[in-house]
Enzyme design. Structure first.
Site, PDB file in Angstrom:
ATOM      1  N   HIS A  36      24.437  22.834  70.168  1.00  0.00           N
ATOM      2  CA  HIS A  36      24.107  24.097  69.485  1.00  0.00           C
ATOM      3  C   HIS A  36      25.363  24.928  69.265  1.00  0.00           C
ATOM      4  O   HIS A  36      25.545  25.536  68.208  1.00  0.00           O
ATOM      5  CB  HIS A  36      23.132  24.935  70.327  1.00  0.00           C
ATOM      6  CG  HIS A  36      21.811  24.279  70.605  1.00  0.00           C
ATOM      7  ND1 HIS A  36      21.465  23.788  71.840  1.00  0.00           N
ATOM      8  CD2 HIS A  36      20.737  24.041  69.804  1.00  0.00           C
ATOM      9  CE1 HIS A  36      20.245  23.293  71.807  1.00  0.00           C
ATOM     10  NE2 HIS A  36      19.773  23.428  70.580  1.00  0.00           N
ATOM     11  N   GLN A  60       5.382  22.798  65.831  1.00  0.00           N
ATOM     12  CA  GLN A  60       6.046  21.503  65.636  1.00  0.00           C
ATOM     13  C   GLN A  60       5.856  20.558  66.817  1.00  0.00           C
ATOM     14  O   GLN A  60       6.365  19.449  66.816  1.00  0.00           O
ATOM     15  CB  GLN A  60       7.526  21.691  65.308  1.00  0.00           C
ATOM     16  CG  GLN A  60       8.396  22.166  66.446  1.00  0.00           C
ATOM     17  CD  GLN A  60       9.796  22.507  65.961  1.00  0.00           C
ATOM     18  OE1 GLN A  60      10.022  23.493  65.273  1.00  0.00           O
ATOM     19  NE2 GLN A  60      10.753  21.658  66.297  1.00  0.00           N
ATOM     20  N   LYS A 150      22.166  15.076  64.608  1.00  0.00           N
ATOM     21  CA  LYS A 150      21.395  14.425  65.678  1.00  0.00           C
ATOM     22  C   LYS A 150      19.922  14.269  65.276  1.00  0.00           C
ATOM     23  O   LYS A 150      19.285  13.263  65.551  1.00  0.00           O
ATOM     24  CB  LYS A 150      21.536  15.278  66.947  1.00  0.00           C
ATOM     25  CG  LYS A 150      20.327  15.421  67.792  1.00  0.00           C
ATOM     26  CD  LYS A 150      20.505  14.735  69.096  1.00  0.00           C
ATOM     27  CE  LYS A 150      19.301  14.692  69.990  1.00  0.00           C
ATOM     28  NZ  LYS A 150      18.131  15.408  69.616  1.00  0.00           N
ATOM     29  N   ASP A 151      19.367  15.308  64.602  1.00  0.00           N
ATOM     30  CA  ASP A 151      17.979  15.232  64.133  1.00  0.00           C
ATOM     31  C   ASP A 151      18.028  14.947  62.635  1.00  0.00           C
ATOM     32  O   ASP A 151      17.683  15.802  61.807  1.00  0.00           O
ATOM     33  CB  ASP A 151      17.262  16.549  64.442  1.00  0.00           C
ATOM     34  CG  ASP A 151      17.244  16.823  65.933  1.00  0.00           C
ATOM     35  OD1 ASP A 151      16.497  16.155  66.639  1.00  0.00           O
ATOM     36  OD2 ASP A 151      18.029  17.679  66.395  1.00  0.00           O
ATOM     37  N   GLN A 154      15.138  15.437  60.293  1.00  0.00           N
ATOM     38  CA  GLN A 154      14.871  16.873  60.096  1.00  0.00           C
ATOM     39  C   GLN A 154      15.757  17.450  58.983  1.00  0.00           C
ATOM     40  O   GLN A 154      15.316  18.281  58.197  1.00  0.00           O
ATOM     41  CB  GLN A 154      15.116  17.602  61.411  1.00  0.00           C
ATOM     42  CG  GLN A 154      14.986  19.101  61.330  1.00  0.00           C
ATOM     43  CD  GLN A 154      14.977  19.742  62.701  1.00  0.00           C
ATOM     44  OE1 GLN A 154      13.937  19.864  63.338  1.00  0.00           O
ATOM     45  NE2 GLN A 154      16.120  20.169  63.176  1.00  0.00           N
ATOM     46  N   SER A 186      20.943  17.033  74.242  1.00  0.00           N
ATOM     47  CA  SER A 186      19.619  17.490  73.836  1.00  0.00           C
ATOM     48  C   SER A 186      19.061  18.360  74.958  1.00  0.00           C
ATOM     49  O   SER A 186      19.319  18.087  76.145  1.00  0.00           O
ATOM     50  CB  SER A 186      18.700  16.275  73.620  1.00  0.00           C
ATOM     51  OG  SER A 186      17.347  16.676  73.658  1.00  0.00           O
TER      52      SER A 186
HETATM   53  P1  AMP Z   1      16.784  22.427  68.755  1.00  0.00           P
HETATM   54  O1  AMP Z   1      17.066  23.616  69.596  1.00  0.00           O
HETATM   55  O2  AMP Z   1      16.647  21.161  69.518  1.00  0.00           O
HETATM   56  O3  AMP Z   1      15.691  22.658  67.747  1.00  0.00           O
HETATM   57  O4  AMP Z   1      18.108  22.214  67.883  1.00  0.00           O
HETATM   58  C1  AMP Z   1      18.629  23.224  67.075  1.00  0.00           C
HETATM   59  C2  AMP Z   1      19.670  22.633  66.183  1.00  0.00           C
HETATM   60  O5  AMP Z   1      20.720  22.067  66.970  1.00  0.00           O
HETATM   61  C3  AMP Z   1      19.122  21.497  65.304  1.00  0.00           C
HETATM   62  O6  AMP Z   1      19.673  21.613  64.009  1.00  0.00           O
HETATM   63  C4  AMP Z   1      19.618  20.264  66.015  1.00  0.00           C
HETATM   64  O7  AMP Z   1      19.791  19.144  65.165  1.00  0.00           O
HETATM   65  C5  AMP Z   1      20.963  20.750  66.529  1.00  0.00           C
HETATM   66  N1  AMP Z   1      21.394  19.902  67.652  1.00  0.00           N
HETATM   67  C6  AMP Z   1      20.662  19.545  68.732  1.00  0.00           C
HETATM   68  N2  AMP Z   1      21.371  18.701  69.510  1.00  0.00           N
HETATM   69  C7  AMP Z   1      22.571  18.528  68.916  1.00  0.00           C
HETATM   70  C8  AMP Z   1      23.739  17.763  69.232  1.00  0.00           C
HETATM   71  N3  AMP Z   1      23.816  17.007  70.325  1.00  0.00           N
HETATM   72  N4  AMP Z   1      24.786  17.815  68.376  1.00  0.00           N
HETATM   73  C9  AMP Z   1      24.722  18.583  67.251  1.00  0.00           C
HETATM   74  N5  AMP Z   1      23.645  19.316  66.900  1.00  0.00           N
HETATM   75  C10 AMP Z   1      22.582  19.294  67.715  1.00  0.00           C
END
Ligand code: AMP
Length: 285
Positions: A36, A60, A150-151, A154, A186
């Site tokens: 993040h 979601q 990573k996603d 999405q 993650s």
């Molecule tokens: P989340 O809080 O899991 O919904 O993630 C928020 C954002 O952070 C999303 O756009 C994810 O793809 C991105 N994100 C999560 N993990 C990583 C990672 N290891 N590297 C880069 N971006 C990430």
């Protein structure tokens, strides 16, 4: 740095912002890690004003237990953002501010991109993602939005939302940040046991193996080798390993490889926690 919890207060601040400013939005569900933070750093570089949203979006989650146990630590998140950059603003809405009295998700036509990979075991997940992303884009009217590779699926979904509703928004896709063993960071990694944490590097190793051996083995052979590698570890289960085109998410085979940028997608269930990752295999688009 401003931390806002009420939509009304946010709207007042956003109305005061100059239209000429490049406003960047980083949507998150909190429990922030270096992945993040890398999105936030990219936003700081490219934008005049940066907002991070922290909201665990109920629509979601197709599995209520996954929602209930989703890790949260707002205090830590705020400190992490503060120590990254003092000028980054934070929006932490409550459910009512986003959904009103009825928690409801919109139905989108993602042209079947929501029906493959994550969409199979998580029906409705991408409608939930679309719903929150659309609401946040409507609230902030950002110029740039930051999402993680990573996603990857999405990002394809978000691009569809942008194409259909917000043609002025540009999405910046930021590279996956990994632990030194290769595990994609993650928020859910914190739910893993010590034993699992010791062995999860097998996921990224499998993606690298697929990249290195793409021309040596058939797709079926690759999948079989990877399944064996993964399931040798107690409590690990390969949910999917697939080779798909980065642009269309259609299955790619060696026959159509010249017309697609092939990417490997993997999902491994480890002690009831779903871990996903992906890696570019060929760049021949
Ligand atoms: P989340 O809080 O899991 O919904 O993630 C928020 C954002 O952070 C999303 O756009 C994810 O793809 C991105 N994100 C999560 N993990 C990583 C990672 N290891 N590297 C880069 N971006 C990430």
């Amino acid at each position: 740095m401003t931390t806002i919890k009420k939509l009304k207060d946010l709207e007042i601040i956003l109305n005061k912002s100059s239209e000429k400013k490049v406003l960047g939005l980083v949507p998150t569900m909190g429990s922030l890690h270096k992945g993040h933070i890398s999105l936030i750093n990219s936003a700081v570089k490219l934008c005049d004003e940066v907002w991070v949203s922290i909201f665990v979006n109920p629509t979601q989650f197709n599995d209520i237990n996954d929602y209930k146990r989703y890790p949260t630590d707002l205090r830590k998140d705020i400190d992490k953002i503060k120590s990254t950059n003092q000028n980054v603003n934070i929006f932490i809405p409550n459910i009512d501010d986003i959904y009103g009295l009825k928690i409801f998700k919109d139905k989108f036509d993602f042209q079947n991109i929501d029906k493959v990979l994550e969409g199979i075991k998580r029906p409705g997940h991408f409608d939930g993602v679309g719903t929150i992303v659309k609401k946040l884009f409507e609230i902030f009217k950002p110029s740039l939005v930051f999402f993680g590779e990573k996603d990857f699926q999405q990002t394809v979904i978000v691009q569809k939302i942008i194409d259909n509703y917000f043609e002025k928004i540009k999405m910046i896709v930021c590279p996956t940040i990994r632990s030194k063993e290769g595990l994609a960071l993650s928020s859910r990694n914190s739910l893993l046991s010590k034993h699992a944490k010791k062995n999860v590097s097998v996921i990224y190793d499998s993606l690298l193996f697929a990249k290195q051996n793409f021309y040596k083995f058939s797709k079926g052979e690759l999948k079989k080798i990877i399944k064996n590698k993964i399931e040798k570890n107690k409590g690990f289960f390969l949910e999917y390993f697939e080779l798909r085109c980065s642009k269309t998410l259609k299955v790619c085979s060696k026959k159509n490889i010249k017309n697609c940028c092939c990417r490997a997608f993997i999902c491994v269930v480890v002690e009831d926690v779903r871990l996903i990752d992906n890696l570019v295999i060929t760049n021949e688009y």
